[in-house]
Design a protein around this motif. Sequence first.
Motif, PDB file in Angstrom:
ATOM      1  N   UNK A  95      53.425  -7.802  43.835  1.00 20.34           N
ATOM      2  CA  UNK A  95      53.312  -9.156  43.307  1.00 20.34           C
ATOM      3  C   UNK A  95      52.976 -10.149  44.408  1.00 20.34           C
ATOM      4  N   UNK A  96      53.657 -10.060  45.540  1.00 22.94           N
ATOM      5  CA  UNK A  96      53.380 -10.973  46.651  1.00 22.94           C
ATOM      6  C   UNK A  96      51.958 -10.769  47.167  1.00 22.94           C
ATOM      7  N   UNK A  97      51.560  -9.525  47.308  1.00 20.84           N
ATOM      8  CA  UNK A  97      50.235  -9.235  47.859  1.00 20.84           C
ATOM      9  C   UNK A  97      49.113  -9.742  46.966  1.00 20.84           C
ATOM     10  N   UNK A  98      49.347  -9.813  45.670  1.00 24.98           N
ATOM     11  CA  UNK A  98      48.302 -10.192  44.719  1.00 24.98           C
ATOM     12  C   UNK A  98      48.251 -11.688  44.421  1.00 24.98           C
ATOM     13  N   UNK A  99      49.169 -12.459  44.978  1.00 31.72           N
ATOM     14  CA  UNK A  99      49.234 -13.880  44.636  1.00 31.72           C
ATOM     15  C   UNK A  99      48.019 -14.664  45.121  1.00 31.72           C
ATOM     16  N   UNK A 100      47.478 -14.309  46.266  1.00 29.71           N
ATOM     17  CA  UNK A 100      46.358 -15.071  46.830  1.00 29.71           C
ATOM     18  C   UNK A 100      45.108 -14.206  46.969  1.00 29.71           C
ATOM     19  N   UNK A 101      44.953 -13.242  46.089  1.00 26.39           N
ATOM     20  CA  UNK A 101      43.791 -12.370  46.205  1.00 26.39           C
ATOM     21  C   UNK A 101      44.056 -11.259  47.197  1.00 26.39           C
ATOM     22  N   UNK A 102      43.079 -10.410  47.394  1.00 25.66           N
ATOM     23  CA  UNK A 102      43.264  -9.273  48.276  1.00 25.66           C
ATOM     24  C   UNK A 102      42.428  -9.408  49.538  1.00 25.66           C
ATOM     25  N   UNK A 103      41.623  -8.411  49.847  1.00 27.29           N
ATOM     26  CA  UNK A 103      40.868  -8.408  51.096  1.00 27.29           C
ATOM     27  C   UNK A 103      39.769  -9.469  51.086  1.00 27.29           C
ATOM     28  N   UNK A 104      39.873 -10.428  51.979  1.00 28.53           N
ATOM     29  CA  UNK A 104      38.870 -11.479  52.096  1.00 28.53           C
ATOM     30  C   UNK A 104      37.908 -11.219  53.250  1.00 28.53           C
ATOM     31  N   UNK A 105      38.236 -10.283  54.114  1.00 28.00           N
ATOM     32  CA  UNK A 105      37.438  -9.988  55.291  1.00 28.00           C
ATOM     33  C   UNK A 105      37.200  -8.483  55.363  1.00 28.00           C
ATOM     34  N   UNK A 106      36.039  -8.075  55.858  1.00 28.43           N
ATOM     35  CA  UNK A 106      35.738  -6.649  55.910  1.00 28.43           C
ATOM     36  C   UNK A 106      36.648  -5.865  56.851  1.00 28.43           C
ATOM     37  N   UNK A 107      37.292  -6.570  57.791  1.00 25.80           N
ATOM     38  CA  UNK A 107      38.179  -5.894  58.737  1.00 25.80           C
ATOM     39  C   UNK A 107      39.646  -5.973  58.327  1.00 25.80           C
ATOM     40  N   UNK A 108      39.910  -6.334  57.062  1.00 29.77           N
ATOM     41  CA  UNK A 108      41.282  -6.522  56.578  1.00 29.77           C
ATOM     42  C   UNK A 108      41.612  -5.567  55.437  1.00 29.77           C
ATOM     43  N   UNK A 109      42.794  -4.952  55.530  1.00 29.26           N
ATOM     44  CA  UNK A 109      43.346  -4.166  54.428  1.00 29.26           C
ATOM     45  C   UNK A 109      44.754  -4.671  54.140  1.00 29.26           C
ATOM     46  N   UNK A 110      45.012  -5.027  52.870  1.00 28.01           N
ATOM     47  CA  UNK A 110      46.358  -5.378  52.423  1.00 28.01           C
ATOM     48  C   UNK A 110      46.872  -4.234  51.585  1.00 28.01           C
ATOM     49  N   UNK A 111      48.095  -3.802  51.879  1.00 33.72           N
ATOM     50  CA  UNK A 111      48.580  -2.552  51.312  1.00 33.72           C
ATOM     51  C   UNK A 111      50.041  -2.669  50.906  1.00 33.72           C
ATOM     52  N   UNK A 112      50.357  -2.159  49.723  1.00 36.87           N
ATOM     53  CA  UNK A 112      51.757  -2.056  49.300  1.00 36.87           C
ATOM     54  C   UNK A 112      52.304  -0.710  49.764  1.00 36.87           C
TER      55      UNK A 112
END
Length: 222
Positions: A95-112
């Motif tokens: 839920x926290x990870x999805x509040x502001x969208x996910x990967x905005x940069x090609x060098x970024x990974x957001x992961x649960x």
Amino acid sequence: MQANSRAIVSNQEGIHKDLESIVLKHKNSQFLKPIAEHSRQAFEQICQFVQFSDVDKTVSKPIIFDACCGVGESSRQLAQKFPDHCVIGVDKSADRLNRQGREDYPNLMLLRADLNDLYRLLVDSQMPISQHKIYYPNPWPKSQHIKRRWHGAPVFKQIVQLCPNIELRSNWLIYLQEFQAGLTLYSIKSQLSTIENPLPAITPFEAKYHASGQTLYCLQTL
């Protein structure tokens, strides 16, 4: 911005009396909790993202590991600041990870993922991590909850082993003093300082605490 965040209240007046014995116990033992399958899947996602070679222990770019990243604001800032790095932001809450969208940069990974598992998998794999960030972790301020703080947890050994370059921020000085004491038991030197003007704030918590007039602290390994 104005805020009225309450300062942390604790029944501790200083470093926990059992901190040294807890850290040394975990240092001299093995964390045997079984690793969940979803944690192994998260680890495989990281391996693919950074192009990790298990043969020669190489990655495509230097890695910044952003633990407890919440909504991912700190990870996004790091990805923008270090375009030549891979930034991996990890939080246990989808839920926290999805509040502001996910990967905005090609060098970024957001992961649960469960960091108690992921830290062990990363260390066991010998994946090279260049920077390790822990920004405003849950302080668990009650004295009886010392073992829920990162430095009081069994996985503190892996946190120390993951990367020599650790940066930790908090608005509770005792948390950083305890973490620093834990690092000392591993013969790791660190420097504790105040954050005078955190602009831009690295996380929404930092922005809120700063606006509330609270003192912010940073612990950095040397």
